[in-house]
Design a protein around this motif. Structure first.
Motif, mmCIF file in Angstrom:
data_model
loop_
_atom_site.group_PDB
_atom_site.id
_atom_site.type_symbol
_atom_site.label_atom_id
_atom_site.label_comp_id
_atom_site.label_asym_id
_atom_site.label_seq_id
_atom_site.Cartn_x
_atom_site.Cartn_y
_atom_site.Cartn_z
ATOM 1 N N THR A 14 0.831 -1.217 0.000
ATOM 2 C CA THR A 14 0.000 0.000 0.000
ATOM 3 C C THR A 14 0.860 1.260 0.000
ATOM 4 N N ASP A 15 2.009 1.223 0.668
ATOM 5 C CA ASP A 15 2.916 2.383 0.664
ATOM 6 C C ASP A 15 3.504 2.605 -0.722
ATOM 7 N N TRP A 16 3.898 1.509 -1.403
ATOM 8 C CA TRP A 16 4.444 1.643 -2.761
ATOM 9 C C TRP A 16 3.357 2.147 -3.717
ATOM 10 N N ALA A 17 2.120 1.678 -3.537
ATOM 11 C CA ALA A 17 1.015 2.130 -4.394
ATOM 12 C C ALA A 17 0.732 3.618 -4.160
ATOM 13 N N TRP A 18 0.735 4.056 -2.893
ATOM 14 C CA TRP A 18 0.527 5.479 -2.601
ATOM 15 C C TRP A 18 1.633 6.320 -3.232
ATOM 16 N N LEU A 19 2.877 5.861 -3.087
ATOM 17 C CA LEU A 19 4.006 6.594 -3.649
ATOM 18 C C LEU A 19 3.894 6.671 -5.177
ATOM 19 N N ALA A 20 3.484 5.581 -5.815
ATOM 20 C CA ALA A 20 3.309 5.579 -7.270
ATOM 21 C C ALA A 20 2.240 6.594 -7.678
ATOM 22 N N GLY A 21 1.147 6.660 -6.948
ATOM 23 C CA GLY A 21 0.108 7.645 -7.244
ATOM 24 C C GLY A 21 0.610 9.061 -7.084
ATOM 25 N N PHE A 22 1.430 9.295 -6.075
ATOM 26 C CA PHE A 22 1.994 10.623 -5.843
ATOM 27 C C PHE A 22 2.981 10.980 -6.956
ATOM 28 N N ILE A 23 3.774 9.991 -7.398
ATOM 29 C CA ILE A 23 4.701 10.227 -8.513
ATOM 30 C C ILE A 23 3.915 10.502 -9.790
ATOM 31 N N ASP A 24 2.863 9.730 -10.039
ATOM 32 C CA ASP A 24 2.024 9.968 -11.224
ATOM 33 C C ASP A 24 1.457 11.386 -11.228
ATOM 34 N N GLY A 25 1.044 11.866 -10.072
ATOM 35 C CA GLY A 25 0.406 13.181 -10.002
ATOM 36 C C GLY A 25 1.352 14.350 -9.856
ATOM 37 N N GLU A 26 2.389 14.202 -9.061
ATOM 38 C CA GLU A 26 3.250 15.333 -8.705
ATOM 39 C C GLU A 26 4.724 15.113 -9.047
ATOM 40 N N GLY A 27 5.063 13.946 -9.571
ATOM 41 C CA GLY A 27 6.466 13.611 -9.775
ATOM 42 C C GLY A 27 6.984 13.911 -11.163
ATOM 43 N N HIS A 28 8.288 13.848 -11.275
ATOM 44 C CA HIS A 28 8.968 14.042 -12.552
ATOM 45 C C HIS A 28 10.113 13.036 -12.617
ATOM 46 N N LEU A 29 10.088 12.184 -13.644
ATOM 47 C CA LEU A 29 11.154 11.219 -13.886
ATOM 48 C C LEU A 29 11.870 11.627 -15.160
ATOM 49 N N ALA A 30 13.192 11.558 -15.148
ATOM 50 C CA ALA A 30 13.941 11.982 -16.331
ATOM 51 C C ALA A 30 15.318 11.340 -16.351
ATOM 52 N N ILE A 31 15.881 11.345 -17.555
ATOM 53 C CA ILE A 31 17.300 11.048 -17.740
ATOM 54 C C ILE A 31 17.883 12.364 -18.227
ATOM 55 N N ARG A 32 18.765 12.933 -17.439
ATOM 56 C CA ARG A 32 19.331 14.236 -17.787
ATOM 57 C C ARG A 32 20.636 14.064 -18.539
ATOM 58 N N ARG A 33 20.849 14.944 -19.499
ATOM 59 C CA ARG A 33 22.149 15.013 -20.173
ATOM 60 C C ARG A 33 22.755 16.335 -19.764
ATOM 61 N N GLN A 34 23.916 16.269 -19.127
ATOM 62 C CA GLN A 34 24.569 17.463 -18.607
ATOM 63 C C GLN A 34 25.912 17.646 -19.285
ATOM 64 N N TYR A 35 26.309 18.879 -19.402
ATOM 65 C CA TYR A 35 27.565 19.215 -20.062
ATOM 66 C C TYR A 35 28.600 19.651 -19.037
ATOM 67 N N ALA A 36 29.840 19.300 -19.323
ATOM 68 C CA ALA A 36 30.953 19.684 -18.462
ATOM 69 C C ALA A 36 32.095 20.171 -19.348
ATOM 70 N N GLU A 37 32.923 21.018 -18.817
ATOM 71 C CA GLU A 37 34.033 21.568 -19.599
ATOM 72 C C GLU A 37 35.218 20.616 -19.696
ATOM 73 N N LYS A 38 35.431 19.795 -18.684
ATOM 74 C CA LYS A 38 36.580 18.897 -18.681
ATOM 75 C C LYS A 38 36.117 17.452 -18.665
ATOM 76 N N LYS A 39 36.952 16.598 -19.215
ATOM 77 C CA LYS A 39 36.613 15.187 -19.290
ATOM 78 C C LYS A 39 36.998 14.462 -17.999
ATOM 79 N N THR A 40 36.061 13.688 -17.503
ATOM 80 C CA THR A 40 36.329 12.729 -16.439
ATOM 81 C C THR A 40 35.914 11.376 -17.010
#
Length: 184
Positions: A14-40
């Protein structure tokens, strides 16, 4: 900022289901691409041109924002995350509270537990889960998942609730959903 402890894997369904509902309504899932000046070791050159300065890397992100602090505190407790407070003065004069998870290890453990209950954000959550399960050095796969996730984030369409996310599923425009919700 409030700090929570380590991530707990054992929670009632029930906690996972509540969290899923909250993510569906108020959440944001993403894969970000970020830029950097130097290589690591985790960065990769942008494009083929060797004269282009800058490198990029990819990272997963789950964030949930709401102006009702107790709801965010519950989500942060379930995720064992941190509560952040922001003020958005340009359109709302109440503080916004959020919890953000970017750690791969935490997302690998959490996403399989909420995926069965997600409806609206199931597709992006599946892509983020595939992303966090990739081994290091899978740059071409990471870039492909990032492109698919970016396409989903910009999509004009959403899937109908209760309809399985299979190819050819009927889709509805976001504007049509908002009009039907208002009784127009």
């Amino acid at each position: 900022m409030e700090t929570q402890g380590e991530f707990r894997e054992t929670l009632p369904d029930t906690d996972w289901a509540w969290l899923a509902g909250f993510i569906d309504g108020e959440g944001h899932l993403a894969i970000r691409r970020q830029y950097a000046e130097k290589k690591t070791p985790q960065h990769r050159r942008r494009g083929e041109n060797k004269e282009v300065d800058g490198w990029f890397f990819y990272s997963p992100r789950l964030s949930i924002c709401n102006n009702y602090r107790p709801a965010i505190q519950i989500a942060a407790g379930l995720l064992q995350g941190n509560v952040h407070k922001r003020t958005m003065t340009h359109y709302i004069n109440r503080p916004i509270h959020s919890v953000e998870i970017t750690a791969r290890q935490r997302l690998v453990k959490m996403l399989p537990r909420v995926l069965p209950y997600l409806i609206v954000k199931r597709e992006i959550a599946e892509l983020v889960y595939q992303f966090v399960c990739l081994p290091r050095g899978s740059d071409s796969q990471k870039e492909a998942l990032w492109k698919r996730a970016a396409t989903l984030s910009q999509a004009e369409y959403v899937r109908l609730p209760g309809v399985s996310p299979t190819p050819g599923t009927q889709k509805v425009r976001r504007s049509d959903l908002s009009e039907s919700d208002n009784g127009h």
